[in-house]
Scaffold this motif. Structure first.
Motif, PDB file in Angstrom:
ATOM      1  N   GLY A 438     -31.641  -8.669 -58.293  1.00  0.00           N
ATOM      2  CA  GLY A 438     -30.735  -9.541 -57.551  1.00  0.00           C
ATOM      3  C   GLY A 438     -31.295  -9.820 -56.175  1.00  0.00           C
ATOM      4  N   TYR A 439     -31.251 -11.079 -55.751  1.00  0.00           N
ATOM      5  CA  TYR A 439     -31.866 -11.446 -54.474  1.00  0.00           C
ATOM      6  C   TYR A 439     -30.990 -12.347 -53.608  1.00  0.00           C
ATOM      7  CZ  TYR A 439     -32.758 -15.670 -57.216  1.00  0.00           C
ATOM      8  OH  TYR A 439     -32.604 -16.774 -58.006  1.00  0.00           O
ATOM      9  N   GLY A 440     -29.874 -12.859 -54.142  1.00  0.00           N
ATOM     10  CA  GLY A 440     -29.088 -13.845 -53.408  1.00  0.00           C
ATOM     11  C   GLY A 440     -28.620 -13.358 -52.049  1.00  0.00           C
ATOM     12  N   HIS A 441     -28.305 -12.083 -51.918  1.00  0.00           N
ATOM     13  CA  HIS A 441     -27.745 -11.535 -50.688  1.00  0.00           C
ATOM     14  C   HIS A 441     -28.795 -10.963 -49.746  1.00  0.00           C
ATOM     15  CE1 HIS A 441     -28.326  -8.356 -53.577  1.00  0.00           C
ATOM     16  NE2 HIS A 441     -28.121  -7.420 -52.666  1.00  0.00           N
ATOM     17  N   LEU A 442     -30.088 -11.137 -50.083  1.00  0.00           N
ATOM     18  CA  LEU A 442     -31.165 -10.502 -49.318  1.00  0.00           C
ATOM     19  C   LEU A 442     -31.945 -11.515 -48.497  1.00  0.00           C
ATOM     20  CD1 LEU A 442     -32.570  -8.125 -52.092  1.00  0.00           C
ATOM     21  CD2 LEU A 442     -30.932  -7.559 -50.280  1.00  0.00           C
ATOM     22  N   GLU A 443     -32.230 -11.159 -47.235  1.00  0.00           N
ATOM     23  CA  GLU A 443     -33.133 -11.951 -46.395  1.00  0.00           C
ATOM     24  C   GLU A 443     -34.574 -11.671 -46.832  1.00  0.00           C
ATOM     25  OE1 GLU A 443     -32.279 -14.134 -44.283  1.00  0.00           O
ATOM     26  OE2 GLU A 443     -30.260 -13.661 -43.528  1.00  0.00           O
ATOM     27  N   HIS A 444     -35.508 -12.503 -46.349  1.00  0.00           N
ATOM     28  CA  HIS A 444     -36.905 -12.374 -46.785  1.00  0.00           C
ATOM     29  C   HIS A 444     -37.494 -11.004 -46.468  1.00  0.00           C
ATOM     30  CE1 HIS A 444     -37.445 -17.047 -46.709  1.00  0.00           C
ATOM     31  NE2 HIS A 444     -36.516 -16.625 -47.531  1.00  0.00           N
ATOM     32  N   ASP A 445     -37.216 -10.475 -45.275  1.00  0.00           N
ATOM     33  CA  ASP A 445     -37.782  -9.170 -44.917  1.00  0.00           C
ATOM     34  C   ASP A 445     -37.161  -8.059 -45.766  1.00  0.00           C
ATOM     35  OD1 ASP A 445     -35.317  -9.543 -43.706  1.00  0.00           O
ATOM     36  OD2 ASP A 445     -35.819  -8.358 -41.933  1.00  0.00           O
ATOM     37  N   GLU A 446     -35.885  -8.232 -46.157  1.00  0.00           N
ATOM     38  CA  GLU A 446     -35.242  -7.236 -47.027  1.00  0.00           C
ATOM     39  C   GLU A 446     -35.857  -7.288 -48.430  1.00  0.00           C
ATOM     40  OE1 GLU A 446     -30.698  -7.040 -45.302  1.00  0.00           O
ATOM     41  OE2 GLU A 446     -31.290  -8.854 -46.398  1.00  0.00           O
ATOM     42  N   ILE A 447     -36.197  -8.479 -48.895  1.00  0.00           N
ATOM     43  CA  ILE A 447     -36.857  -8.608 -50.202  1.00  0.00           C
ATOM     44  C   ILE A 447     -38.221  -7.934 -50.158  1.00  0.00           C
ATOM     45  CG2 ILE A 447     -37.845 -10.245 -51.852  1.00  0.00           C
ATOM     46  CD1 ILE A 447     -35.659 -12.233 -51.005  1.00  0.00           C
ATOM     47  N   ARG A 448     -38.975  -8.195 -49.088  1.00  0.00           N
ATOM     48  CA  ARG A 448     -40.320  -7.606 -48.959  1.00  0.00           C
ATOM     49  C   ARG A 448     -40.253  -6.087 -48.938  1.00  0.00           C
ATOM     50  NH1 ARG A 448     -45.256  -9.309 -47.311  1.00  0.00           N
ATOM     51  NH2 ARG A 448     -44.441 -11.383 -46.795  1.00  0.00           N
ATOM     52  N   GLU A 449     -39.364  -5.546 -48.123  1.00  0.00           N
ATOM     53  CA  GLU A 449     -39.241  -4.086 -48.018  1.00  0.00           C
ATOM     54  C   GLU A 449     -38.799  -3.486 -49.350  1.00  0.00           C
ATOM     55  OE1 GLU A 449     -36.770  -0.667 -45.482  1.00  0.00           O
ATOM     56  OE2 GLU A 449     -36.486  -2.803 -45.034  1.00  0.00           O
ATOM     57  N   GLY A 450     -37.861  -4.148 -50.019  1.00  0.00           N
ATOM     58  CA  GLY A 450     -37.363  -3.637 -51.293  1.00  0.00           C
ATOM     59  C   GLY A 450     -38.427  -3.608 -52.368  1.00  0.00           C
ATOM     60  N   ILE A 451     -39.254  -4.650 -52.451  1.00  0.00           N
ATOM     61  CA  ILE A 451     -40.311  -4.691 -53.465  1.00  0.00           C
ATOM     62  C   ILE A 451     -41.364  -3.634 -53.186  1.00  0.00           C
ATOM     63  CG2 ILE A 451     -42.213  -6.105 -54.352  1.00  0.00           C
ATOM     64  CD1 ILE A 451     -40.361  -8.508 -54.139  1.00  0.00           C
ATOM     65  N   THR A 452     -41.679  -3.409 -51.917  1.00  0.00           N
ATOM     66  CA  THR A 452     -42.629  -2.341 -51.570  1.00  0.00           C
ATOM     67  C   THR A 452     -42.089  -0.988 -52.015  1.00  0.00           C
ATOM     68  OG1 THR A 452     -43.432  -3.596 -49.654  1.00  0.00           O
ATOM     69  CG2 THR A 452     -43.868  -1.229 -49.672  1.00  0.00           C
ATOM     70  N   MET A 453     -40.806  -0.744 -51.758  1.00  0.00           N
ATOM     71  CA  MET A 453     -40.196   0.514 -52.182  1.00  0.00           C
ATOM     72  C   MET A 453     -40.187   0.640 -53.707  1.00  0.00           C
ATOM     73  SD  MET A 453     -36.967   0.822 -49.529  1.00  0.00           S
ATOM     74  CE  MET A 453     -36.367   2.313 -50.324  1.00  0.00           C
ATOM     75  N   LEU A 454     -39.893  -0.466 -54.393  1.00  0.00           N
ATOM     76  CA  LEU A 454     -39.868  -0.427 -55.851  1.00  0.00           C
ATOM     77  C   LEU A 454     -41.250  -0.130 -56.428  1.00  0.00           C
ATOM     78  CD1 LEU A 454     -38.396  -0.881 -58.550  1.00  0.00           C
ATOM     79  CD2 LEU A 454     -38.900  -3.327 -58.310  1.00  0.00           C
ATOM     80  N   ARG A 455     -42.279  -0.759 -55.866  1.00  0.00           N
ATOM     81  CA  ARG A 455     -43.647  -0.501 -56.336  1.00  0.00           C
ATOM     82  C   ARG A 455     -44.009   0.976 -56.159  1.00  0.00           C
ATOM     83  NH1 ARG A 455     -47.766  -2.825 -52.434  1.00  0.00           N
ATOM     84  NH2 ARG A 455     -47.030  -0.947 -51.369  1.00  0.00           N
ATOM     85  N   ASP A 456     -43.670   1.535 -54.981  1.00  0.00           N
ATOM     86  CA  ASP A 456     -43.990   2.948 -54.733  1.00  0.00           C
ATOM     87  C   ASP A 456     -43.219   3.856 -55.690  1.00  0.00           C
ATOM     88  OD1 ASP A 456     -45.609   2.082 -52.689  1.00  0.00           O
ATOM     89  OD2 ASP A 456     -44.157   2.521 -51.085  1.00  0.00           O
TER      90      ASP A 456
END
Length: 462
Positions: A438-456
């Motif tokens: 889900g991405y509708g409620h996320l700003e670009h920097d929140e998306i970037r940080e979240g994907i980095t955390m998910l990858r780790d």
């Protein structure tokens, strides 16, 4: 006397304090059946209150049957009203573990920061000032006429649907609509054909109403209608314009096959138009309702386009169902609050809804593009996005990887809220390699940080 203690600074009247303490002593067996209560004069003098205060306390006990009064005799405790306190069973619930969520990929969440709250408050104020007094009463189960008219006009503008406002019934959201439809069409033991995977909340709605569920598999073109072979269904539930959760569009051939199936078997199709107004390549998909107004029940909501707390949705009902729907709704909760309906009608009439959806379509579309670009940076080519470019989430397939409940809980422990598609499956193990982002409620920097955390997290757990 009688151990009565009065709190004279309490907001509770003295007569009610006296009544409550005497009732407690009677129920607990401290005062037994046929015990005489002190005279009102005697108790009033002891407590330092007026005789009328005690008399009113006694009157309440007598009216409720805790005491008996006979002319010329003292007021006595009634028989059979003792309920002695017993030991209560202690139910020990397993405490739920709280997690600090830093990457929130929940689905179906609009960006509430973008909603024009000040403007909405103005419309609410206007509605409260201008709503005529006759609408303060019971206005009926169908909904405010002005709102139904605006919904019919909006569906024509946005979906090309020509709908009579008399066929529109206001609900408290899509889930509320399904509760009524399950009772209207099926009753306990009725069979519903549902997409698999499907929205788990909607699945549970039907199940809790006692419906039996027959799963129909889904692929990238929506419900696989060649599996519509079950006998005696009462309804078919489908999300044809943006299938939840995989995001496919039900193809024209499958739509035609589904309509034929409904006509041949005499069943209704429940079309949930799940967040299809947010489509990022072309106009919103034309609803299935456009193909058949007799067998399709169209369900819509404003939870995603405006805000979930609004709790206003609607159904477009074939005429044979109008009376039964009205009967069920009348004895369920009668109607939606009138001021929110009036405010929404004005919000739509002034085209504020159209402009807000246009604005959010641009914002969400850009966030989707950013999400997919960052996924490519983080995961290379080892993944595939599913579904049409629409909605507030995307399904992502990682072939060869299994995302189970242990993975979901592991992500939670790492501060990541994410949902495997398996969680929405009726038949398990068919979509274990897919995640919902889900991405509708996320700003670009929140998306970037979240994907980095998910990858780790994936690196450490898989």
């Amino acid at each position: 006397m009688l151990g009565i203690k009065l709190e004279r600074k309490s907001e509770q009247p003295l007569k009610r304090q006296i009544y409550a303490q005497l009732r407690e002593q009677i129920m607990d067996g401290q005062l037994n059946a046929k015990d005489e209560l002190p005279s009102s004069r005697e108790l009033a003098k002891t407590l330092g209150v007026s005789r009328n205060t005690v008399g009113e306390a006694y009157d309440m006990l007598i009216a409720e049957g805790f005491a008996i009064s006979r002319q010329g005799a003292a007021t006595q405790v009634a028989e059979g009203v003792s309920v002695k306190k017993g030991e209560q069973a202690v139910i020990r619930e397993k405490p739920s573990q709280a997690y600090t969520i830093k990457a929130d990929f929940r689905t179906g969440r609009p960006d509430l920061r973008q909603f024009p709250q000040y403007l909405w408050r103005q419309f609410l104020h206007k509605a409260s000032m201008e709503t005529p007094s006759e609408l303060y009463g019971y206005t009926g189960p169908q909904g405010l006429p002005a709102l139904r008219t605006e919904i019919s006009l909006w569906l024509f503008r946005s979906r090309g649907l020509k709908i009579n406002a008399e066929d529109i019934f206001i609900t408290s959201g899509a889930t509320h609509a399904l509760h009524i439809l399950a009772e209207l069409l099926c009753g306990k033991g009725g069979k519903v054909l549902m997409e698999d995977p499907c929205h788990s909340g909607m699945l549970q709605t039907f199940r809790k109403k006692g419906c039996l569920i027959e799963p129909i598999p889904v692929d990238n073109q929506g419900m696989m209608t060649q599996y519509l072979q079950y006998k005696d269904p009462c309804a078919v539930y489908v999300t044809p314009s943006h299938q939840f959760p995989l995001g496919g569009i039900l193809s024209a051939a499958r739509r035609a096959e589904l309509v034929r199936f409904a006509r041949e078997n005499g069943v209704y199709i429940i079309e949930d138009d799940y967040d299809s107004e947010f489509r990022y390549s072309g106009e919103p998909i034309s609803p299935l309702y456009a193909m058949d107004q007799q067998n399709v029940i169209y369900v819509g909501t404003f939870s995603k386009s405006l805000f979930p707390a609004l709790r206003i949705g609607y159904v477009v009902l074939p005429k044979p169902l109008h009376r039964k729907w009205s009967d069920i709704r009348t004895y369920m909760d009668v109607q939606n609050p009138i001021f929110e309906q009036a405010a929404l009608a004005e919000f739509m009439r002034t085209r504020k809804l159209d402009r807000h959806i246009q604005k959010m379509r641009r914002i969400y579309g850009q966030r989707r593009r950013v999400l997919l670009e960052l996924f490519k940076e983080a995961f290379g080519s080892g993944w595939t996005p599913y579904g049409d470019a629409a909605g507030l989430h995307v399904a992502v397939d990682f072939p060869g990887i299994q995302f189970d409940e242990a993975f979901r809980k592991g992500c939670l422990q790492n501060g990541i809220y994410i949902t495997p598609v398996e969680k929405h499956c009726i038949v398990r193990e068919a979509h274990q390699s897919k995640l919902l982002i889900g991405y509708g409620h996320l700003e670009h920097d929140e998306i970037r940080e979240g994907i980095t955390m998910l990858r780790d997290a994936m690196d450490s757990m898989i």
